[in-house]
Design a protein around this motif. Structure first.
Motif, mmCIF file in Angstrom:
data_model
loop_
_atom_site.group_PDB
_atom_site.id
_atom_site.type_symbol
_atom_site.label_atom_id
_atom_site.label_comp_id
_atom_site.label_asym_id
_atom_site.label_seq_id
_atom_site.Cartn_x
_atom_site.Cartn_y
_atom_site.Cartn_z
ATOM 1 N N THR A 183 0.830 -1.211 0.000
ATOM 2 C CA THR A 183 0.000 0.000 0.000
ATOM 3 C C THR A 183 0.863 1.260 0.000
ATOM 4 O O THR A 183 0.579 2.213 -0.732
ATOM 5 N N SER A 196 -3.641 -5.964 -10.168
ATOM 6 C CA SER A 196 -2.817 -6.953 -9.461
ATOM 7 C C SER A 196 -2.383 -8.026 -10.442
ATOM 8 O O SER A 196 -3.183 -8.461 -11.276
ATOM 9 N N ASP A 208 0.346 -4.387 -8.922
ATOM 10 C CA ASP A 208 0.510 -4.856 -7.545
ATOM 11 C C ASP A 208 0.966 -6.303 -7.650
ATOM 12 O O ASP A 208 0.212 -7.170 -8.099
ATOM 13 N N ILE A 212 2.100 -8.429 -5.225
ATOM 14 C CA ILE A 212 2.297 -9.199 -3.990
ATOM 15 C C ILE A 212 1.743 -10.625 -4.053
ATOM 16 O O ILE A 212 2.219 -11.504 -3.353
ATOM 17 N N HIS A 215 5.620 -10.149 2.655
ATOM 18 C CA HIS A 215 5.187 -11.190 3.596
ATOM 19 C C HIS A 215 4.365 -12.324 2.993
ATOM 20 O O HIS A 215 3.896 -13.195 3.723
ATOM 21 N N LYS A 216 4.162 -12.315 1.682
ATOM 22 C CA LYS A 216 3.393 -13.420 1.091
ATOM 23 C C LYS A 216 4.360 -14.343 0.340
ATOM 24 O O LYS A 216 5.117 -15.076 0.947
HETATM 25 C C1 LIG Z 1 -3.390 -8.053 -4.041
HETATM 26 C C2 LIG Z 1 -2.964 -7.573 -2.677
HETATM 27 N N1 LIG Z 1 -2.375 -6.379 -2.553
HETATM 28 C C3 LIG Z 1 -1.950 -5.932 -1.349
HETATM 29 C C4 LIG Z 1 -2.096 -6.678 -0.202
HETATM 30 C C5 LIG Z 1 -1.567 -6.194 1.106
HETATM 31 O O1 LIG Z 1 -0.961 -4.946 1.036
HETATM 32 P P1 LIG Z 1 0.067 -4.442 2.141
HETATM 33 O O2 LIG Z 1 1.413 -5.035 1.804
HETATM 34 O O3 LIG Z 1 0.045 -2.981 2.032
HETATM 35 O O4 LIG Z 1 -0.461 -4.914 3.469
HETATM 36 C C6 LIG Z 1 -2.742 -7.923 -0.295
HETATM 37 C C7 LIG Z 1 -2.992 -8.805 0.859
HETATM 38 O O5 LIG Z 1 -2.895 -8.576 2.018
HETATM 39 C C8 LIG Z 1 -3.163 -8.384 -1.564
HETATM 40 O O6 LIG Z 1 -3.734 -9.584 -1.707
#
Ligand SMILES: Cc1ncc(COP(=O)(O)O)c(C=O)c1O
Length: 405
Positions: A87, A170, A199, A201, A224-225
């Motif tokens: 974010t 994403s 995005d 992640i 963290h993923k």
């Molecule tokens: C597609 C996606 N974007 C962002 C995030 C999380 O964002 P951040 O790293 O800001 O917590 C998630 C899950 O928590 C996600 O699934």
């Protein structure tokens, strides 16, 4: 210090204290390996022993992290900024583009809010227009067709009609696991003069991603993923040539060139008019999350050692085994039919009338953590998961759905 086991696909040697029988929540938060623990502890020990003396050591280590992240996504180290979570990265970008009032942006309905809220804020602040395109029906309802084709047609029609400045998406949809056709989306954006902000992640670390061939202009990712680092660390990629055009409205003291000169070079260097950096590093305005970045470096080097393509194939084999078991229990799989639209997430819709939250609790109590985004049961294995787990997962789900196994 004892040597640690080498990482291996399907092995939990590096996760000896992991409590789960089958850890299936990497799409939420990954457990960290012994390598990551050791790197984070080392950083703490160094700062504990040396204080400021540890700074150069870990600053150098972060240069290596930039290079490692670059290898992971096909970018040069200087095009990567080490930033907090996803974010933060998206907000930085949303408030650093050289918007003109009335510029139009495309986002997608059903996205994780991290990839919506910052664009909404920017839209409000700069007077932009947000267009929310639907995801193709079968990525949210399970009906078979050509979701990527539908999405591209819809996107192209919008790009042709609307003079879009930027498309934000994403790489992998968090709830369905649908992998977006980034290369084709990027090509369309190029053709119609739009930029592509991704995005990453739900992809980076386990799903092959290449900023060059996928024509990605900006990439935001938290650790963290699938990268298997810690929350609160991440990175931002900015395509070469675009960083000088940024208007970094959230710049900080480290965004300036020679920002630290006044600390080390004696009197006369404390100035506020130094030009801002013209590389991605302009987004690194503040002191760094030392432990988070140390952890991220160890995590990424593990992934690079294994190879993202091999990790992806390992996870596909796991999901290939799991999917029919879930369908045999009456679950409806939302996994894409086409391999190129698949990710490391397998989400299913539970049979009609089943209390999904109770199923999740049952699985958690059976030490099988899964997640339940937007009412879908989501399974997300990574490299340490072994195919030998699959029968236990199916049997616990059967238990949850139908009583005793
Ligand atoms: C597609 C996606 N974007 C962002 C995030 C999380 O964002 P951040 O790293 O800001 O917590 C998630 C899950 O928590 C996600 O699934």
């Amino acid at each position: 210090m004892d040597p640690l086991p080498a990482p291996r696909l399907g092995s939990r040697d590096l996760f000896p204290t992991l409590q789960a029988r089958a850890y299936l929540s990497h799409a939420a938060i990954s457990p960290v390996s012994l390598l990551v623990q050791r790197a984070a502890t080392q950083a703490m020990e160094d700062f504990s022993a040396w204080g400021v003396g540890a700074f150069p050591l870990w600053a150098k280590q972060r240069q290596e992290l930039r290079a490692a992240l670059g290898r992971l996504i096909g970018a040069a180290p200087e095009d990567i900024a080490l930033t907090p979570g996803t974010t933060h990265s998206i907000s930085q970008l949303a408030f650093s583009l050289d918007w003109q009032e009335g510029d139009r942006l495309v986002i997608f309905q059903g996205e994780f809010p991290a990839n919506v809220t910052p664009w909404q804020m920017a839209a409000k602040h700069f007077g932009l227009e947000l267009l929310a395109l639907p995801l193709p029906p079968n990525t949210s309802s399970g009906a078979p067709s050509d979701p990527a084709g539908e999405l591209l047609d819809r996107l192209e029609a919008t790009l042709r009609r609307e003079a879009i400045r930027l498309v934000a998406v994403s790489a992998v949809q968090f709830q369905t696991g649908f992998r977006m056709p980034l290369a084709a989306m990027g090509r369309l954006c190029r053709t119609y003069g739009a930029e592509l902000a991704v995005d990453g992640i739900q992809a980076c670390g386990a799903v092959p991603l290449d900023v060059e061939t996928q024509h990605i202009d900006y990439l935001s990712c938290g650790a963290h993923k699938w990268l298997m680092g810690l929350e609160g660390a991440g990175f931002t990629y900015v395509r070469p040539g675009l960083a000088p055009r940024l208007v970094p409205r959230l710049a900080g003291w480290l965004s300036h060139t020679d920002a630290e000169a006044f600390l080390f070079q004696g009197p006369g260097h404390l100035r506020y008019d130094r030009p801002l950096k013209t590389s991605a590093a302009v987004l690194e305005g503040s002191s760094t999350n030392v432990v988070g970045m140390a952890a991220l470096q160890a995590a990424v080097s593990t992934l690079l050692q294994l190879g993202v393509t091999d990790i992806f194939e390992h996870v596909q084999a796991y999901l290939d085994a799991l999917e029919p078991e879930l369908e045999a229990l009456g679950c409806r799989s939302l996994r894409a039919r086409k391999p190129e639209s698949r990710s490391c997430i397998l989400s299913v819709r539970l049979p009609e009338g089943v209390d999904g939250a109770a199923v999740v609790t049952h699985l958690r109590d059976a030490r099988i953590p899964v997640s339940y985004p937007d009412g879908l049961l989501r399974f997300s294995p990574h490299f340490p998961n072994s195919l030998t787990e699959v029968s236990a997962v199916a049997s616990e789900l059967r238990h949850a759905l139908h009583g005793a196994p």
